[in-house]
Design a protein around this motif. Structure first.
Motif, PDB file in Angstrom:
ATOM      1  N   ARG A 119       0.875  -1.175   0.000  1.00 51.29           N
ATOM      2  CA  ARG A 119       0.000   0.000   0.000  1.00 51.29           C
ATOM      3  C   ARG A 119       0.912   1.225   0.000  1.00 51.29           C
ATOM      4  O   ARG A 119       1.875   1.288   0.780  1.00 51.29           O
ATOM      5  CB  ARG A 119      -0.886   0.018   1.246  1.00 51.29           C
ATOM      6  N   LEU A 124      -3.540   4.583  -3.048  1.00 53.13           N
ATOM      7  CA  LEU A 124      -4.649   4.786  -2.123  1.00 53.13           C
ATOM      8  C   LEU A 124      -5.126   6.219  -2.249  1.00 53.13           C
ATOM      9  O   LEU A 124      -4.425   7.144  -1.853  1.00 53.13           O
ATOM     10  CB  LEU A 124      -4.193   4.507  -0.685  1.00 53.13           C
ATOM     11  N   SER A 181      -8.009  11.212   1.222  1.00 50.91           N
ATOM     12  CA  SER A 181      -9.311  11.721   1.659  1.00 50.91           C
ATOM     13  C   SER A 181      -9.346  13.237   1.667  1.00 50.91           C
ATOM     14  O   SER A 181     -10.407  13.849   1.703  1.00 50.91           O
ATOM     15  CB  SER A 181      -9.621  11.194   3.067  1.00 50.91           C
ATOM     16  N   GLU A 209      -4.819  -9.761  10.749  1.00 52.50           N
ATOM     17  CA  GLU A 209      -5.363  -8.401  10.645  1.00 52.50           C
ATOM     18  C   GLU A 209      -4.803  -7.488  11.720  1.00 52.50           C
ATOM     19  O   GLU A 209      -4.574  -6.305  11.499  1.00 52.50           O
ATOM     20  CB  GLU A 209      -6.887  -8.455  10.740  1.00 52.50           C
ATOM     21  N   ASN A 210      -4.564  -8.030  12.900  1.00 58.02           N
ATOM     22  CA  ASN A 210      -3.960  -7.245  13.980  1.00 58.02           C
ATOM     23  C   ASN A 210      -3.176  -8.183  14.892  1.00 58.02           C
ATOM     24  O   ASN A 210      -3.213  -9.410  14.728  1.00 58.02           O
ATOM     25  CB  ASN A 210      -5.027  -6.468  14.761  1.00 58.02           C
ATOM     26  N   HIS A 242      -1.126  -7.477   6.666  1.00 50.95           N
ATOM     27  CA  HIS A 242      -2.324  -8.224   6.301  1.00 50.95           C
ATOM     28  C   HIS A 242      -2.672  -7.966   4.837  1.00 50.95           C
ATOM     29  O   HIS A 242      -2.416  -6.879   4.310  1.00 50.95           O
ATOM     30  CB  HIS A 242      -3.474  -7.788   7.204  1.00 50.95           C
ATOM     31  N   ILE A 257      -5.611  -7.669   3.432  1.00 50.59           N
ATOM     32  CA  ILE A 257      -6.800  -6.839   3.202  1.00 50.59           C
ATOM     33  C   ILE A 257      -6.600  -5.492   3.877  1.00 50.59           C
ATOM     34  O   ILE A 257      -6.439  -5.418   5.100  1.00 50.59           O
ATOM     35  CB  ILE A 257      -8.067  -7.532   3.739  1.00 50.59           C
ATOM     36  N   TYR A 258      -6.598  -4.446   3.085  1.00 50.07           N
ATOM     37  CA  TYR A 258      -6.305  -3.118   3.624  1.00 50.07           C
ATOM     38  C   TYR A 258      -7.522  -2.518   4.319  1.00 50.07           C
ATOM     39  O   TYR A 258      -8.649  -2.604   3.819  1.00 50.07           O
ATOM     40  CB  TYR A 258      -5.868  -2.169   2.503  1.00 50.07           C
ATOM     41  N   SER A 259      -7.269  -1.924   5.463  1.00 50.52           N
ATOM     42  CA  SER A 259      -8.285  -1.111   6.132  1.00 50.52           C
ATOM     43  C   SER A 259      -7.581   0.045   6.804  1.00 50.52           C
ATOM     44  O   SER A 259      -6.484  -0.115   7.364  1.00 50.52           O
ATOM     45  CB  SER A 259      -9.075  -1.935   7.155  1.00 50.52           C
ATOM     46  N   HIS A 260      -8.194   1.199   6.736  1.00 54.73           N
ATOM     47  CA  HIS A 260      -7.590   2.384   7.340  1.00 54.73           C
ATOM     48  C   HIS A 260      -7.914   2.392   8.827  1.00 54.73           C
ATOM     49  O   HIS A 260      -9.078   2.468   9.222  1.00 54.73           O
ATOM     50  CB  HIS A 260      -8.112   3.656   6.681  1.00 54.73           C
ATOM     51  N   VAL A 261      -6.885   2.265   9.656  1.00 58.03           N
ATOM     52  CA  VAL A 261      -7.069   2.235  11.105  1.00 58.03           C
ATOM     53  C   VAL A 261      -6.307   3.412  11.706  1.00 58.03           C
ATOM     54  O   VAL A 261      -5.081   3.363  11.840  1.00 58.03           O
ATOM     55  CB  VAL A 261      -6.560   0.910  11.707  1.00 58.03           C
TER      56      VAL A 261
END
Length: 349
Positions: free
Chosen positions: A12, A39, A42, A204-205, A245, A247-251
């Motif tokens: 990413r 990515l 925002s 994931e974490n 991980h 699968i990307y997720s914005h944390v």
């Protein structure tokens, strides 16, 4: 073209990953071909295309002009930035290769075809096992190749298994045979410019880890089985998501201090407490985590990579403790160098 590359790290495109690439030795960049995922930001840009300008300048700074880099622009579903981004890459003489897949719409595919024609570096097709298993997959691939106006020998294929997890019912051996079945259903298997198997077993974490633990690098062992069994047919290259991980997720939450350190068949995790909790020492925890790691016999030494040097210097108070981005850079940089060393060892006579 970078014909001798053996490894595709999927990254990413965030500051930590950029710094990891920037601090790779130039020689390593001839043996790795990253796939970077754009990515969309925002924030509001001052001018149309400003985010593309920034993206391309980051590639120039982090990767440079000597070796190709694969650019995945299909994550932004609101617009088609392919030609705009590759026009900017071309202006800076960067060796970009566009990434596409069978599910992209026709306008995206025609943009990739235009870029491939203009640059002469072909394209990369990213495929999932689920797509290969679909009825009509061969027809979909045939239609895509017609749209791209490319021969198989001009195309790299990455079969991206995403997140994988071994269970008692699905061990490394069974997953290896399953993946070989998918590859057997890949049209023109022996004719593609390259074929890469990519996946990640990184969770994931890290919430389940307290202090120290290891996480098996399942994808590495699956790839070794697949590559060995298919060697008589063609070379299958290796790809992964480094120490991240799939699968990307914005944390936005900073989480706990941790060092992700790649070993032969596992990641060694050194984990502290919340960096937002001053009672735990905040980012200062990284000094003790680094001291613990350099005292570990599995530590590769300060000269192994930029990331290893940073760990050594942090342990000795020679650099600051940085932030979460810093340590993503450290872990990613060490991982890429480690995988390249593993691959070189496997290919040595």
């Amino acid at each position: 073209m970078n014909a001798q590359f053996r490894y595709t790290p999927i990254l990413r495109w965030k500051r930590g990953e950029q710094q990891a690439l920037q601090n790779l030795p130039v020689g390593d960049k001839h043996f790795a071909r990253p796939m970077i995922e754009f990515l969309p930001g925002s924030e509001e840009e001052d001018e149309p295309g400003a985010s593309y300008d920034k993206f391309v300048k980051q590639i120039d700074k982090s990767w440079g002009k000597e070796s190709p880099i694969c650019v995945e622009l299909g994550l932004d579903e609101d617009n088609n930035p392919v030609e705009a981004v590759f026009e900017r890459l071309r202006a800076l003489e960067l060796l970009g290769i566009p990434v596409t897949g069978v599910a992209r719409d026709e306008s995206f595919q025609r943009a990739v075809a235009a870029v491939a024609k203009a640059d002469g570096r072909g394209a990369l097709i990213r495929i999932t096992p689920d797509e290969i298993a679909e009825v009509g997959f061969a027809d979909d691939m045939s239609s895509l190749m017609k749209l791209l106006a490319l021969d198989p020998g001009e195309v790299d294929v990455v079969v991206d298994a995403g997140f994988i997890q071994v269970t008692p019912q699905s061990n490394v051996t069974s997953q290896s045979f399953t993946m070989m079945g998918f590859l057997a259903n890949l049209p023109h298997f022996a004719q593609w410019r390259t074929v890469t198997y990519a996946a990640s077993a990184f969770p994931e974490n890290l919430a389940s880890i307290t202090g120290e633990d290891t996480i098996p690098r399942i994808e590495w062992n699956v790839w070794k089985n697949v590559a060995a069994r298919l060697a008589a047919t063609r070379e299958v290259l290796f790809g992964d998501y480094t120490a991240a991980h799939a699968i990307y997720s914005h944390v936005p939450y900073a989480g706990a201090a941790n060092i992700r350190y790649t070993l032969d068949d596992a990641w060694l995790i050194k984990r502290g407490r919340k960096v937002t909790g001053p009672q735990y020492g905040g980012f200062g925890q990284y000094v003790k985590l680094s001291q613990s790691l350099i005292a570990d016999p599995r530590y590769c030494g300060a000269d192994f990579s930029w990331g290893d040097r940073y760990i050594h210097e942090c342990a000795n108070g020679e650099v600051g403790t940085g932030n979460m981005t810093t340590w993503r850079s450290v872990g990613t940089n060490h991982h890429i160098r480690y995988v390249l060393k593993q691959l070189a060892s496997l290919s040595a006579p």
